[in-house]
Design a protein around this motif. Structure first.
Motif, PDB file in Angstrom:
ATOM      1  N   LEU A  72      -6.068  -2.970 -16.059  1.00 15.14           N
ATOM      2  CA  LEU A  72      -6.735  -4.129 -15.456  1.00 15.14           C
ATOM      3  C   LEU A  72      -7.249  -3.791 -14.061  1.00 15.14           C
ATOM      4  CD1 LEU A  72      -7.215  -7.232 -15.895  1.00 15.14           C
ATOM      5  CD2 LEU A  72      -5.168  -7.588 -14.545  1.00 15.14           C
ATOM      6  N   ILE A  73      -6.388  -3.163 -13.264  1.00 15.12           N
ATOM      7  CA  ILE A  73      -6.776  -2.845 -11.880  1.00 15.12           C
ATOM      8  C   ILE A  73      -7.839  -1.747 -11.854  1.00 15.12           C
ATOM      9  CG2 ILE A  73      -5.945  -1.941  -9.668  1.00 15.12           C
ATOM     10  CD1 ILE A  73      -4.784  -4.611 -10.148  1.00 15.12           C
ATOM     11  N   ILE A 181     -11.596   5.624   5.484  1.00 15.08           N
ATOM     12  CA  ILE A 181     -10.291   5.195   6.011  1.00 15.08           C
ATOM     13  C   ILE A 181      -9.378   4.718   4.881  1.00 15.08           C
ATOM     14  CG2 ILE A 181      -9.113   3.483   7.470  1.00 15.08           C
ATOM     15  CD1 ILE A 181     -11.627   3.522   9.271  1.00 15.08           C
ATOM     16  N   ILE A 182      -9.904   3.864   4.003  1.00 14.23           N
ATOM     17  CA  ILE A 182      -9.021   3.324   2.959  1.00 14.23           C
ATOM     18  C   ILE A 182      -8.633   4.390   1.932  1.00 14.23           C
ATOM     19  CG2 ILE A 182      -9.813   0.945   3.258  1.00 14.23           C
ATOM     20  CD1 ILE A 182     -11.548   1.241   0.801  1.00 14.23           C
ATOM     21  N   CYS A 183      -9.487   5.392   1.716  1.00 12.11           N
ATOM     22  CA  CYS A 183      -9.110   6.469   0.796  1.00 12.11           C
ATOM     23  C   CYS A 183      -7.954   7.278   1.387  1.00 12.11           C
ATOM     24  CB  CYS A 183     -10.296   7.374   0.495  1.00 12.11           C
ATOM     25  SG  CYS A 183     -11.483   6.594  -0.610  1.00 12.11           S
ATOM     26  N   VAL A 214      -4.677  -1.173  -4.536  1.00 13.81           N
ATOM     27  CA  VAL A 214      -4.929  -2.568  -4.158  1.00 13.81           C
ATOM     28  C   VAL A 214      -4.670  -2.776  -2.668  1.00 13.81           C
ATOM     29  CG1 VAL A 214      -4.157  -4.952  -4.484  1.00 13.81           C
ATOM     30  CG2 VAL A 214      -4.529  -3.474  -6.463  1.00 13.81           C
ATOM     31  N   THR A 215      -3.574  -2.204  -2.151  1.00 12.66           N
ATOM     32  CA  THR A 215      -3.276  -2.345  -0.722  1.00 12.66           C
ATOM     33  C   THR A 215      -4.406  -1.754   0.119  1.00 12.66           C
ATOM     34  OG1 THR A 215      -0.961  -2.018  -1.301  1.00 12.66           O
ATOM     35  CG2 THR A 215      -1.512  -1.957   1.043  1.00 12.66           C
ATOM     36  N   ALA A 216      -4.825  -0.542  -0.219  1.00 12.46           N
ATOM     37  CA  ALA A 216      -5.873   0.114   0.565  1.00 12.46           C
ATOM     38  C   ALA A 216      -7.187  -0.669   0.503  1.00 12.46           C
ATOM     39  CB  ALA A 216      -6.080   1.551   0.070  1.00 12.46           C
ATOM     40  N   ALA A 217      -7.536  -1.171  -0.689  1.00 13.63           N
ATOM     41  CA  ALA A 217      -8.790  -1.931  -0.819  1.00 13.63           C
ATOM     42  C   ALA A 217      -8.719  -3.230  -0.017  1.00 13.63           C
ATOM     43  CB  ALA A 217      -9.091  -2.212  -2.288  1.00 13.63           C
TER      44      ALA A 217
ATOM     45  N   TYR B  43     -14.577  -1.347  -3.402  1.00 18.91           N
ATOM     46  CA  TYR B  43     -13.635  -0.364  -2.850  1.00 18.91           C
ATOM     47  C   TYR B  43     -12.660   0.170  -3.898  1.00 18.91           C
ATOM     48  CZ  TYR B  43     -15.114  -1.923   1.812  1.00 18.91           C
ATOM     49  OH  TYR B  43     -15.832  -2.216   2.926  1.00 18.91           O
ATOM     50  N   ILE B  44     -12.272  -0.694  -4.832  1.00 16.99           N
ATOM     51  CA  ILE B  44     -11.227  -0.336  -5.807  1.00 16.99           C
ATOM     52  C   ILE B  44     -11.434   1.018  -6.511  1.00 16.99           C
ATOM     53  CG2 ILE B  44     -10.456  -1.009  -8.139  1.00 16.99           C
ATOM     54  CD1 ILE B  44      -8.638  -2.148  -6.096  1.00 16.99           C
ATOM     55  N   PRO B  45     -12.655   1.325  -7.027  1.00 14.49           N
ATOM     56  CA  PRO B  45     -12.776   2.612  -7.718  1.00 14.49           C
ATOM     57  C   PRO B  45     -12.373   3.801  -6.841  1.00 14.49           C
ATOM     58  CG  PRO B  45     -14.779   1.322  -7.995  1.00 14.49           C
ATOM     59  CD  PRO B  45     -13.907   0.545  -7.077  1.00 14.49           C
TER      60      PRO B  45
END
Lengths: 233, 106
Positions: A72-73, A181-183, A214-217, B43-45
């Motif tokens: 799902l994610i 940054i989020i990666c 999910v946290t990073a996004a 962003y998710i991917p």
């Protein structure tokens, strides 16, 4: 837009899929699946990241709920693509046609379909033929070579799919500060989940990926600059 | 892999993946307006791929050393903007060469 036109437009995607799914086939077999199990996964799912995560959960004998949530994610972006594609469809896209064609929504097929002014049932279906063939054939060939080639070769080929993932992420990171940054945050969290013994013992790899991503996004949503146009996925 | 483990997981995987595509394509037809919700989906991917790749890539071959060689190669090639296929092949070749070297030395 005809079936023929779609069929032709799908050639490049099909060739690209052949090589990506080849790595998937090798990786699946080296994770303990048989060639036909790998093939079955590719035929029924038609998605790269989701399948790699899925194989990870299978080889760890993970739970059904973990599998559902991780898919799902990881595949949530398809929902967004489906909504945006849905706004370009013409009258031939009836409900049965939608039930059938929604199976083909992948990053690349969506990308090509969206470059058209209107998308009909025949075009969308034609566009999907070669990518599906490439994806299943590549998986089959990869899984077969995984069984035939010596161990040192297959171990070296199994890393290929991760190389592709890096090739997808890095160019986007170069363009967007927020995404880089989020990666990094996602990687750091994933490393923590792997090396802190308590977390490694109690959080399975599938759930760890979900939590990190999910946290990073979410952090990205809060730190993104007001004027930044988000990148296309 | 034992089919008792494989088949239920495959079924859940395939049905979930299908529903994620099918429900929005068939039911929802309006545009997402919220900039933040849109950004989250964008962003998710990338965060998924990042978490999936590290540190798993280091354990995807027979030895961490050969995997590290492949990883560094992948990063250099990807940073230079090479295509997916080029990066994948480069990664595999570097890993293979270092694996061979290790076999000869050890």
């Amino acid at each position: 837009m005809t079936f023929r036109q779609g069929f032709k437009d799908g050639l490049a995607i099909g060739l690209g899929y052949l090589s990506v799914s080849f790595s998937f086939g090798i990786m699946a077999v080296s994770s303990g699946l048989t060639w036909w199990q790998a093939l079955l996964i590719s035929i029924t799912n038609l998605t790269s990241a989701g399948q790699v995560a899925g194989v990870g959960i299978m080889s760890a004998s993970g739970g059904l709920i973990e599998m559902a949530i991780s898919q799902l994610i990881i595949n949530m972006r398809y929902s967004l693509m489906a909504i945006s594609l849905s706004q370009k469809t013409d009258k031939t896209m009836t409900v049965p046609a939608r039930l059938f064609d929604s199976y083909f929504i992948t990053d690349e097929i969506f990308g090509v379909a969206c470059s058209q002014d209107q998308v009909g049932f025949r075009y969308m279906t034609g566009l999907s033929v070669l990518p599906v063939l490439g994806w299943t054939l590549g998986t089959f060939l990869g899984a077969l070579s995984g069984n035939l080639l010596p161990q040192v070769v297959t171990a070296s080929l199994a890393i290929g799919i991760y190389g592709m993932f890096i090739a997808i992420v890095l160019p986007v990171c170069k363009k967007s500060r927020t995404i880089s940054i989020i990666c990094v945050i996602s990687v750091v969290m994933s490393v923590i989940f792997r090396y802190v013994p308590f977390l490694h013992a109690h959080v399975s790899s599938g759930f760890a990926i979900i939590i990190c991503a999910v946290t990073a996004a979410l952090i990205g949503v809060f730190i993104m600059p007001q004027d930044e146009e988000a990148q296309d996925g | 892999m034992d089919n008792k483990v494989f088949l239920p997981l495959l079924l859940v995987m395939a049905v979930t993946t299908y529903l994620i595509r099918m429900i929005p394509f068939t039911v929802f037809r309006r545009k997402i307006r919220s900039r933040r919700v849109k950004a989250f989906f964008d962003y998710i991917p990338y965060t998924v791929l990042s978490a999936m790749t590290f540190p798993a890539i280091l354990y995807s071959t027979d030895s961490v050393i050969s995997a590290a060689a492949g990883t560094v190669t992948a990063i250099i090639l990807a940073y230079r903007g090479k295509s997916l296929l080029t990066v994948a092949i480069g990664t595999c070749v570097a890993t293979f060469l270092v694996s061979l070297l290790l076999l000869l030395l050890l």
